[in-house]
Design an enzyme around this catalytic site. Structure first.
Site, PDB file in Angstrom:
ATOM      1  N   SER A 258       0.841  -1.202   0.000  1.00  0.00           N
ATOM      2  CA  SER A 258       0.000   0.000   0.000  1.00  0.00           C
ATOM      3  C   SER A 258       0.870   1.243   0.000  1.00  0.00           C
ATOM      4  O   SER A 258       2.078   1.183   0.249  1.00  0.00           O
ATOM      5  CB  SER A 258      -0.892   0.004   1.235  1.00  0.00           C
ATOM      6  OG  SER A 258      -0.116   0.331   2.371  1.00  0.00           O
ATOM      7  N   LYS A 259       0.218   2.360  -0.271  1.00  0.00           N
ATOM      8  CA  LYS A 259       0.900   3.644  -0.267  1.00  0.00           C
ATOM      9  C   LYS A 259       1.575   3.866   1.092  1.00  0.00           C
ATOM     10  O   LYS A 259       2.679   4.373   1.176  1.00  0.00           O
ATOM     11  CB  LYS A 259      -0.133   4.738  -0.530  1.00  0.00           C
ATOM     12  CG  LYS A 259       0.406   6.114  -0.591  1.00  0.00           C
ATOM     13  CD  LYS A 259      -0.673   7.086  -0.996  1.00  0.00           C
ATOM     14  CE  LYS A 259      -1.364   7.720   0.193  1.00  0.00           C
ATOM     15  NZ  LYS A 259      -0.516   8.509   1.060  1.00  0.00           N
ATOM     16  N   ARG A 260       0.883   3.437   2.133  1.00  0.00           N
ATOM     17  CA  ARG A 260       1.424   3.625   3.488  1.00  0.00           C
ATOM     18  C   ARG A 260       2.727   2.849   3.710  1.00  0.00           C
ATOM     19  O   ARG A 260       3.613   3.320   4.407  1.00  0.00           O
ATOM     20  CB  ARG A 260       0.384   3.248   4.542  1.00  0.00           C
ATOM     21  CG  ARG A 260      -0.217   4.485   5.209  1.00  0.00           C
ATOM     22  CD  ARG A 260      -1.417   4.162   6.048  1.00  0.00           C
ATOM     23  NE  ARG A 260      -2.527   3.741   5.202  1.00  0.00           N
ATOM     24  CZ  ARG A 260      -3.177   2.598   5.334  1.00  0.00           C
ATOM     25  NH1 ARG A 260      -2.831   1.734   6.256  1.00  0.00           N
ATOM     26  NH2 ARG A 260      -4.183   2.297   4.523  1.00  0.00           N
TER      27      ARG A 260
END
Ligand code: GLU
Length: 502
Positions: A258-260
């Site tokens: 994910s982006k995170r």
């Protein structure tokens, strides 16, 4: 007769493009080009609540950066225009109505508040075969009541069979089957008259004569709804062949990347910088991090596919030739940023420096360095490219060619500095000032001869000389540097450091 190959990438413009999304584009593109088919980009923007300004332009900029040019799209036009679903709104209702008429869908009148109350009362409430008889819809109301209610807002829902096995052959996974018992009655047409993704994707894949639909594995749970829609609309024989692409996983293999994860682990996950217009927050992209599009495309291709040999470096043209869906792995592909860096480093070395000369020039300008002579810049890039992993590395690796270093790490010279070395450099300056030749080989020869005369080993003199020219312990061959910066500047840098050491 075989259908013409037509594939589509069908993004919803809701934000930056995750590398998994770009890989989906890439596999679509490679397959289409290899088969001499068409690559279509269709914008799936029927969910007005999720619409994000700028997201569509970002998608097309990303494709342009990667060199993945669509044959048909809202930007490129084409025979099936419009390619933005919001502009095709009028197309969908008739199909939803047809489904109702044939008993495969129904009108539902439950208000958002009623649904909310239901969800609050019944844990894990689903609008489905198990619950629809207790809800407000055309299956529970009389014809007259339904006609009356249709004057107000309503949605159309698919009537999922209570327990039916739905099967299809996925090009990557083989036989896939689902039981419909767990699948809810998805909304097909919303109260605002817009179709949901489920209806729109099927209608448009049909109308646009899509032959193969490749998309991320996260869409697999939606497949039974889509398969039944193809069947219920009477288009089963035209259904595209499906391939659900494996997920791109976190580096440790634990779940979808994910982006995170990128923010947490310090690497990009988006193709290019993306600034969310709602929060103004910018997420860094591969492009701005200093990746070459050749490397980005190459590393994405290898995330879930290989050509069956140990080869890893492929141009886009080579990928078009070699790609095959049969070799796409079923299991998720772990993202490894170190490997991504390796690809970029290799591509920086592989492509002619002219490919990125302008970009580096821009980076240098942002750092206050103006380039006067393109030929010099080219020579410099050639000299240092083996030392760069990211395009941004060129700033540190080339600045000293164009600007006297701000600081000289004289502390690194001092411990082994003595008067004989001081004398050597003083004599070197004198000799070079008289010298008419200024080629790297001549400089090296003179340097070594003078060292021998002074009974010094050239090896002991090289590091101080490097620090004098570069400021620190890095950079390409010192005589190459001296040759490029010129006599005056070389002498000036030596003199300057000698003063610091005095
Ligand atoms: N609109 C979907 C998305 O945002 C497309 C899924 C599909 O390709 O069917 O990814």
């Amino acid at each position: 007769m075989n259908k013409r190959v037509r594939v589509r990438f069908a993004p919803s413009p809701t934000g930056g493009l995750h590398l998994g999304g770009v890989r989906t584009v890439l596999y679509n593109y490679l397959f289409a080009k290899q088969q001499g088919g068409d690559f279509i980009v269709r914008i799936e923007d029927t969910d007005q609540n999720r619409f994000v300004p700028g997201a569509e332009a970002y998608i097309f900029d990303t494709l342009a950066w990667c060199g993945l040019v669509p044959d048909e799209s809202p930007v490129h036009g084409g025979p099936f225009a419009p390619y933005r679903q919001s502009e095709r709104k009028e197309n969908y209702r008739q199909y939803a109505e047809q489904l109702v008429k044939n008993g495969f869908a129904y009108y539902a009148f439950d208000t958002p508040e009623e649904l909310e109350t239901k969800r609050a009362q019944v844990p894990n409430f689903q609008y489905s075969h198990a619950t629809r008889s207790g809800m407000c819809n055309s299956l529970t109301l009389s014809e007259a009541e339904t006609a009356d209610k249709r004057k107000g807002p309503y949605v159309i829902r698919i009537k999922m069979p209570e327990s039916e096995t739905v099967r299809f052959t996925d090009m990557i996974r083989g036989e896939v089957s689902f039981n419909t018992a767990q699948v809810d009655d998805k909304v097909l047409l919303k109260a605002d008259g817009m179709p949901t993704y489920h209806l729109a994707v099927v209608v448009d894949d049909y109308l646009m004569k899509i032959s193969h639909a490749f998309r991320g594995e996260e869409w697999l749970p939606s497949a039974p709804v889509h398969l039944l829609l193809w069947k219920y609309l009477g288009w089963e024989t035209d259904m595209p062949q499906w391939a659900h692409l494996p997920l791109i996983l976190k580096p440790d293999g634990n779940g979808k990347l994910s982006k995170r994860d990128g923010d947490r682990l310090g690497f990009p996950v988006f193709a290019m910088d993306w600034t969310d217009p709602r929060t103004n927050e910018t997420t860094v992209g591969f492009r701005e991090r200093g990746f070459l599009p050749e490397a980005f495309v190459n590393l994405l291709a290898l995330l879930g596919w290989n050509d069956g040999t140990d080869s890893e470096l492929f141009t886009l043209e080579e990928l078009v030739q070699k790609f095959s869906m049969e070799r796409v792995h079923r299991a998720g592909a772990k993202f490894d940023f170190e490997k991504a860096k390796w690809f970029n480093h290799e591509w920086i070395r592989k492509v002619p420096v002219d490919h990125y000369r302008q970009q580096v020039q821009l980076l240098l300008e942002q750092n206050g360095i103006t380039i006067q002579d393109q030929a010099v810049l080219e020579k410099v890039l050639q000299l240092v490219k083996d030392r760069c992993t990211f395009l941004t590395d060129f700033v540190q690796q080339t600045s000293f060619f164009f600007r006297t270093p701000d600081s000289i790490d004289s502390a690194a010279i001092k411990p082994k500095w003595d008067s004989t070395k001081n004398l050597f450099f003083t004599e070197l300056i004198r000799a070079w000032q008289l010298s008419t030749l200024w080629e790297a080989t001549d400089l090296e020869k003179e340097f070594k001869e003078l060292a021998a005369t002074n009974q010094l080993k050239p090896g002991e003199l090289m590091l101080p000389f490097r620090i004098m020219l570069v400021g620190g312990k890095f950079g390409p061959g010192v005589f190459d540097i001296a040759a490029i910066i010129g006599k005056e500047e070389t002498v000036h840098r030596i003199q300057h450091t000698l003063k610091l050491l005095a």
